[in-house]
Scaffold this motif. Sequence first.
Motif, PDB file in Angstrom:
ATOM      1  N   PRO A 178       4.373   6.622  -7.269  1.00  0.00           N
ATOM      2  CA  PRO A 178       4.209   5.247  -6.820  1.00  0.00           C
ATOM      3  C   PRO A 178       3.175   4.509  -7.656  1.00  0.00           C
ATOM      4  O   PRO A 178       2.255   5.123  -8.185  1.00  0.00           O
ATOM      5  CB  PRO A 178       3.735   5.407  -5.366  1.00  0.00           C
ATOM      6  CG  PRO A 178       3.112   6.764  -5.297  1.00  0.00           C
ATOM      7  CD  PRO A 178       3.778   7.594  -6.348  1.00  0.00           C
ATOM      8  N   PRO A 179       3.371   3.193  -7.758  1.00  0.00           N
ATOM      9  CA  PRO A 179       2.416   2.405  -8.564  1.00  0.00           C
ATOM     10  C   PRO A 179       1.017   2.426  -7.938  1.00  0.00           C
ATOM     11  O   PRO A 179       0.890   2.584  -6.730  1.00  0.00           O
ATOM     12  CB  PRO A 179       2.994   0.978  -8.523  1.00  0.00           C
ATOM     13  CG  PRO A 179       4.218   1.031  -7.704  1.00  0.00           C
ATOM     14  CD  PRO A 179       4.412   2.400  -7.174  1.00  0.00           C
ATOM     15  N   LYS A 180       0.033   2.288  -8.795  1.00  0.00           N
ATOM     16  CA  LYS A 180      -1.361   2.300  -8.292  1.00  0.00           C
ATOM     17  C   LYS A 180      -2.026   0.976  -8.590  1.00  0.00           C
ATOM     18  O   LYS A 180      -1.761   0.276  -9.459  1.00  0.00           O
ATOM     19  CB  LYS A 180      -2.131   3.442  -8.934  1.00  0.00           C
ATOM     20  CG  LYS A 180      -1.542   4.755  -8.528  1.00  0.00           C
ATOM     21  CD  LYS A 180      -2.225   5.917  -9.169  1.00  0.00           C
ATOM     22  CE  LYS A 180      -1.520   7.143  -8.686  1.00  0.00           C
ATOM     23  NZ  LYS A 180      -1.667   8.332  -9.224  1.00  0.00           N
TER      24      LYS A 180
ATOM     25  N   LYS B  67       7.721  13.238  -5.283  1.00  0.00           N
ATOM     26  CA  LYS B  67       6.497  12.432  -5.122  1.00  0.00           C
ATOM     27  C   LYS B  67       5.849  12.662  -3.750  1.00  0.00           C
ATOM     28  O   LYS B  67       4.876  12.008  -3.399  1.00  0.00           O
ATOM     29  CB  LYS B  67       6.817  10.943  -5.300  1.00  0.00           C
ATOM     30  CG  LYS B  67       7.396  10.598  -6.653  1.00  0.00           C
ATOM     31  CD  LYS B  67       6.415  10.889  -7.768  1.00  0.00           C
ATOM     32  CE  LYS B  67       7.015  10.499  -9.121  1.00  0.00           C
ATOM     33  NZ  LYS B  67       6.052  10.587 -10.200  1.00  0.00           N
TER      34      LYS B  67
ATOM     35  N   ASN C  88       0.863  -1.177   0.000  1.00  0.00           N
ATOM     36  CA  ASN C  88       0.000   0.000   0.000  1.00  0.00           C
ATOM     37  C   ASN C  88       0.905   1.234   0.000  1.00  0.00           C
ATOM     38  O   ASN C  88       1.318   1.712   1.063  1.00  0.00           O
ATOM     39  CB  ASN C  88      -0.904  -0.019   1.232  1.00  0.00           C
ATOM     40  CG  ASN C  88      -1.792   1.203   1.304  1.00  0.00           C
ATOM     41  OD1 ASN C  88      -1.811   2.037   0.404  1.00  0.00           O
ATOM     42  ND2 ASN C  88      -2.526   1.321   2.402  1.00  0.00           N
ATOM     43  N   PHE C  89       1.199   1.750  -1.174  1.00  0.00           N
ATOM     44  CA  PHE C  89       2.149   2.855  -1.307  1.00  0.00           C
ATOM     45  C   PHE C  89       1.634   4.155  -0.687  1.00  0.00           C
ATOM     46  O   PHE C  89       2.423   5.033  -0.371  1.00  0.00           O
ATOM     47  CB  PHE C  89       2.537   3.059  -2.776  1.00  0.00           C
ATOM     48  CG  PHE C  89       3.510   2.031  -3.273  1.00  0.00           C
ATOM     49  CD1 PHE C  89       4.873   2.254  -3.191  1.00  0.00           C
ATOM     50  CD2 PHE C  89       3.072   0.826  -3.786  1.00  0.00           C
ATOM     51  CE1 PHE C  89       5.783   1.311  -3.621  1.00  0.00           C
ATOM     52  CE2 PHE C  89       3.963  -0.129  -4.222  1.00  0.00           C
ATOM     53  CZ  PHE C  89       5.328   0.110  -4.138  1.00  0.00           C
ATOM     54  N   SER C  90       0.340   4.259  -0.470  1.00  0.00           N
ATOM     55  CA  SER C  90      -0.186   5.489   0.126  1.00  0.00           C
ATOM     56  C   SER C  90       0.208   5.622   1.601  1.00  0.00           C
ATOM     57  O   SER C  90       0.162   6.720   2.158  1.00  0.00           O
ATOM     58  CB  SER C  90      -1.706   5.553  -0.020  1.00  0.00           C
ATOM     59  OG  SER C  90      -2.316   4.507   0.723  1.00  0.00           O
TER      60      SER C  90
ATOM     61  N   ASP D 267       6.153   6.837 -13.203  1.00  0.00           N
ATOM     62  CA  ASP D 267       4.840   6.333 -12.808  1.00  0.00           C
ATOM     63  C   ASP D 267       4.838   5.832 -11.356  1.00  0.00           C
ATOM     64  O   ASP D 267       4.081   4.939 -10.997  1.00  0.00           O
ATOM     65  CB  ASP D 267       4.406   5.206 -13.754  1.00  0.00           C
ATOM     66  CG  ASP D 267       4.213   5.708 -15.165  1.00  0.00           C
ATOM     67  OD1 ASP D 267       3.702   6.826 -15.337  1.00  0.00           O
ATOM     68  OD2 ASP D 267       4.580   4.980 -16.111  1.00  0.00           O
TER      69      ASP D 267
END
Length: 178
Positions: free
Chosen positions: A176-178, A71, A36-38, A174
């Motif tokens: 962090p990845p989503k 970012k 979870n990059f968030s 691109d």
Amino acid sequence: MKTRTQRVLLGFFFLLSFAGLAVAAKIFSDFDPKANFSQYKTFMWIKRPHMDDPLMDDRIVNAINAALTAKGWTLVQDGADVGVAAHVATRKRHDLETFYNGFGGGWGWHHWGGGMGIATTHVETYTVGTLVVDLFDTQTKQVIFRGWATDALPDNPKKETKKLDKDIEKLFKDFPPK
């Protein structure tokens, strides 16, 4: 029938086209889809890159720091959400370039026309570098992102730095990845 000049220009066009492909950067990335990059807001260095030129080490670190802070992440010295490790490998590559001239009358239906020609081959040696950037979740100690870029390195440090910055920018485009 094509003139000799047209054949030579066509040959140079194809040579330059393929030469440009040979030195184009190859940039790839992969990530853990479960991450979870968030939740990640801070990063710290756990392994800095090492090159023969220590100035380039700092340039790589600065470029990665700039990409991650752009970012919205913050660089900290300790207790980060993410650990960054960068590895560099270089190797020499060789290209052979052969130029032909003086073949006389050109192609016939069944044979070469005219007299003999001369072929000159030149060996070009250049350095190819690969940069691998791993991001680890510091709680789980698992890799969450890996990016790598392979590119020909110019002999000039200014050009090398410019190319490095562009490659790292593409690596994190691109992210962090989503």
